[in-house]
Design an enzyme around this catalytic site. Structure first.
Site, PDB file in Angstrom:
ATOM      1  N   ARG A 195       1.128  -1.422  -0.346  1.00  0.00           N
ATOM      2  CA  ARG A 195       0.630   0.157  -0.319  1.00  0.00           C
ATOM      3  C   ARG A 195       0.946   1.234   0.171  1.00  0.00           C
ATOM      4  O   ARG A 195       1.859   0.978   0.842  1.00  0.00           O
ATOM      5  CB  ARG A 195      -1.434   0.064   1.084  1.00  0.00           C
ATOM      6  CG  ARG A 195      -2.040  -1.555   1.365  1.00  0.00           C
ATOM      7  CD  ARG A 195      -3.187  -1.294   2.680  1.00  0.00           C
ATOM      8  NE  ARG A 195      -3.400  -2.461   2.572  1.00  0.00           N
ATOM      9  CZ  ARG A 195      -3.386  -3.312   3.379  1.00  0.00           C
ATOM     10  NH1 ARG A 195      -1.335  -3.379   3.593  1.00  0.00           N
ATOM     11  NH2 ARG A 195      -4.355  -4.242   3.337  1.00  0.00           N
ATOM     12  N   LYS A 218      -1.888  -2.682   8.125  1.00  0.00           N
ATOM     13  CA  LYS A 218      -3.352  -2.728   8.066  1.00  0.00           C
ATOM     14  C   LYS A 218      -4.543  -3.652   8.495  1.00  0.00           C
ATOM     15  O   LYS A 218      -4.314  -4.680   9.922  1.00  0.00           O
ATOM     16  CB  LYS A 218      -4.538  -2.821   6.903  1.00  0.00           C
ATOM     17  CG  LYS A 218      -5.949  -2.608   6.855  1.00  0.00           C
ATOM     18  CD  LYS A 218      -6.875  -2.285   5.426  1.00  0.00           C
ATOM     19  CE  LYS A 218      -7.337  -2.717   6.102  1.00  0.00           C
ATOM     20  NZ  LYS A 218      -8.539  -2.642   4.345  1.00  0.00           N
ATOM     21  N   HIS A 270      -4.169   3.028  -5.067  1.00  0.00           N
ATOM     22  CA  HIS A 270      -4.115   1.701  -4.727  1.00  0.00           C
ATOM     23  C   HIS A 270      -3.912   0.793  -6.101  1.00  0.00           C
ATOM     24  O   HIS A 270      -3.785   0.160  -6.447  1.00  0.00           O
ATOM     25  CB  HIS A 270      -5.547   1.462  -4.295  1.00  0.00           C
ATOM     26  CG  HIS A 270      -6.162   0.446  -3.698  1.00  0.00           C
ATOM     27  ND1 HIS A 270      -5.128  -0.011  -2.172  1.00  0.00           N
ATOM     28  CD2 HIS A 270      -6.503  -0.604  -3.526  1.00  0.00           C
ATOM     29  CE1 HIS A 270      -5.230  -0.802  -1.464  1.00  0.00           C
ATOM     30  NE2 HIS A 270      -6.405  -1.841  -2.530  1.00  0.00           N
ATOM     31  N   ARG A 273      -0.780  -1.367  -6.197  1.00  0.00           N
ATOM     32  CA  ARG A 273      -0.968  -2.834  -5.414  1.00  0.00           C
ATOM     33  C   ARG A 273      -1.869  -3.187  -6.102  1.00  0.00           C
ATOM     34  O   ARG A 273      -1.732  -4.678  -6.987  1.00  0.00           O
ATOM     35  CB  ARG A 273      -1.626  -2.795  -4.307  1.00  0.00           C
ATOM     36  CG  ARG A 273      -1.978  -3.857  -3.238  1.00  0.00           C
ATOM     37  CD  ARG A 273      -2.763  -3.247  -2.073  1.00  0.00           C
ATOM     38  NE  ARG A 273      -3.164  -4.336  -1.025  1.00  0.00           N
ATOM     39  CZ  ARG A 273      -2.623  -4.978  -0.095  1.00  0.00           C
ATOM     40  NH1 ARG A 273      -1.091  -4.828  -0.304  1.00  0.00           N
ATOM     41  NH2 ARG A 273      -2.786  -6.243   0.496  1.00  0.00           N
ATOM     42  N   HIS A 296      -2.937 -10.147   3.002  1.00  0.00           N
ATOM     43  CA  HIS A 296      -4.762 -10.357   2.787  1.00  0.00           C
ATOM     44  C   HIS A 296      -4.875 -11.724   4.248  1.00  0.00           C
ATOM     45  O   HIS A 296      -4.298 -12.654   3.977  1.00  0.00           O
ATOM     46  CB  HIS A 296      -5.234 -10.907   2.000  1.00  0.00           C
ATOM     47  CG  HIS A 296      -5.361 -10.024   0.798  1.00  0.00           C
ATOM     48  ND1 HIS A 296      -5.611 -10.323  -0.479  1.00  0.00           N
ATOM     49  CD2 HIS A 296      -5.823  -8.576   0.710  1.00  0.00           C
ATOM     50  CE1 HIS A 296      -5.105  -8.803  -1.407  1.00  0.00           C
ATOM     51  NE2 HIS A 296      -5.715  -8.251  -0.285  1.00  0.00           N
ATOM     52  N   TYR A 305      -8.130 -11.502  -8.207  1.00  0.00           N
ATOM     53  CA  TYR A 305      -7.309 -11.907  -9.382  1.00  0.00           C
ATOM     54  C   TYR A 305      -7.045 -12.902  -9.544  1.00  0.00           C
ATOM     55  O   TYR A 305      -6.678 -13.600 -10.776  1.00  0.00           O
ATOM     56  CB  TYR A 305      -5.783 -11.339  -8.603  1.00  0.00           C
ATOM     57  CG  TYR A 305      -5.320 -10.519  -7.938  1.00  0.00           C
ATOM     58  CD1 TYR A 305      -6.006  -8.698  -9.012  1.00  0.00           C
ATOM     59  CD2 TYR A 305      -5.746 -10.488  -6.253  1.00  0.00           C
ATOM     60  CE1 TYR A 305      -5.805  -7.529  -7.836  1.00  0.00           C
ATOM     61  CE2 TYR A 305      -5.868  -8.992  -5.949  1.00  0.00           C
ATOM     62  CZ  TYR A 305      -6.090  -7.800  -6.340  1.00  0.00           C
ATOM     63  OH  TYR A 305      -5.866  -6.850  -5.839  1.00  0.00           O
TER      64      TYR A 305
END
Length: 334
Positions: A195, A218, A270, A273, A296, A305
């Site tokens: 990020r 995050k 973003h 990313r 994640h 993806y």
């Protein structure tokens, strides 16, 4: 007070504390006396009835931040979003909020142009405030939004840069006011899927051993991602000379405009990313490895993806009825 009525029944008229009065008729005096004693006992010291919670939604947001929100990386941002949403709802007394009132307001906000994803985020944050304060025994009420479901949204395709666009962007970066900072940050994002904020927070001690280390992420987890020797050398040289990266977001927008790259609203940084993830999969990268690189917490986020993989659902081409009919026709041709 206990008194006998003209019809022969007994009236219990009790006001154990000012503002709380109870009146009830009984067939016998004994029942009336028992009722009076019970009501006085309920209001005796240690058994006082709790006062009604008059705190507003915005006050609950502040209370949530005091008890729990401050422990989250984005806690301050969440509090402000909940307080903004509270104002949209008229900042009612929290105990008086109903699901019907919430749904009516949400429908109006949607009609006025507020994005569905934005409304879903606000609903999730507001629900979390109620759930947390209930769990901490700070409020004595049910979550009024427990049965309110998020809006069902049309899934949007992943936006990423093509190889040509990446080249044009890197060329445009050199013409900005802070080319060195911006070039390093953009390359980190494109090389690691970081990020923007994670790339900006890199320090010299987190660039070593052929990898970069991201902290304060995050997910609250440290991520280590390998980088090329050239990028490592470039990062260390910049950090040796400057010690940090400047917030070059304005230069990035300038570079996007110069490269004539038009992105959906809200994408901006973003997209870097997304670009890393998309090219990783298109080049044959493993989806589980990608999950770890991106940090994640669940595979669901990474699966957006998966359709970019070279062999994704290739059976749709091989086994569809038109393909089978076409092959059969060719075989029967002279």
């Amino acid at each position: 007070m206990i008194k006998r009525l003209a019809d022969g029944r007994w009236l219990a008229d009790v006001e154990p504390v000012k503002g709380s009065r109870y009146r009830k008729r009984f067939t016998t005096k004994a029942d009336a006396v028992l009722f009076e004693a019970q009501k006085r006992a309920e209001h005796s010291d240690g058994n006082k009835r709790p006062k009604q919670d008059k705190r507003s939604l915005s006050q609950l947001a502040d209370r949530w931040y005091q008890l729990h929100g401050h422990t989250l990386t984005d806690g301050q941002r969440r509090r402000e979003i909940v307080k903004l949403h509270a104002q949209e709802l008229g900042d009612p007394v929290a105990s008086q909020l109903t699901a019907k009132a919430y749904l009516l307001t949400r429908g109006q906000l949607l009609s006025d142009g507020t994005a569905g994803k934005t409304l879903n985020n606000r609903l999730g944050y507001l629900k979390a405030v109620f759930n947390s304060l209930i769990a901490f025994d700070d409020i004595a009420m049910k979550n009024p939004l427990s049965n309110v479901k998020p809006l069902r949204l049309q899934e949007s395709p992943v936006t990423f840069l093509t190889s040509d666009q990446i080249g044009a962007l890197l060329t445009a970066v050199t013409a900005t006011r802070s080319p060195d900072d911006l070039a390093c940050v953009v390359r980190v994002c494109l090389s690691t899927g970081a990020r923007w904020s994670e790339a900006l927070s890199l320090t010299k001690d987190r660039v070593k051993g052929g990898a970069v280390e991201f902290v304060n992420t995050k997910s609250k987890r440290v991520r280590v991602v390998p980088v090329s020797p050239d990028l490592e050398k470039r990062l260390r040289l910049h950090l040796d000379n400057h010690g940090y990266f400047s917030n070059c977001i304005r230069g990035f927008h300038q570079a996007l405009n110069a490269a004539e790259i038009d992105l959906p609203k809200g994408q901006a940084t973003h997209v870097l990313r997304h670009t890393f993830a998309a090219h990783f999969v298109m080049n044959g990268g493993n989806i589980l490895v990608l999950q770890k690189i991106l940090g994640h917490s669940t595979i669901n986020m990474t699966m957006r993806y998966a359709h970019l993989a070279p062999d994704h659902l290739r059976e749709a081409v091989t086994f569809n009825p038109l393909r089978q009919l076409f092959d059969t026709t060719n075989k029967n041709s002279p």
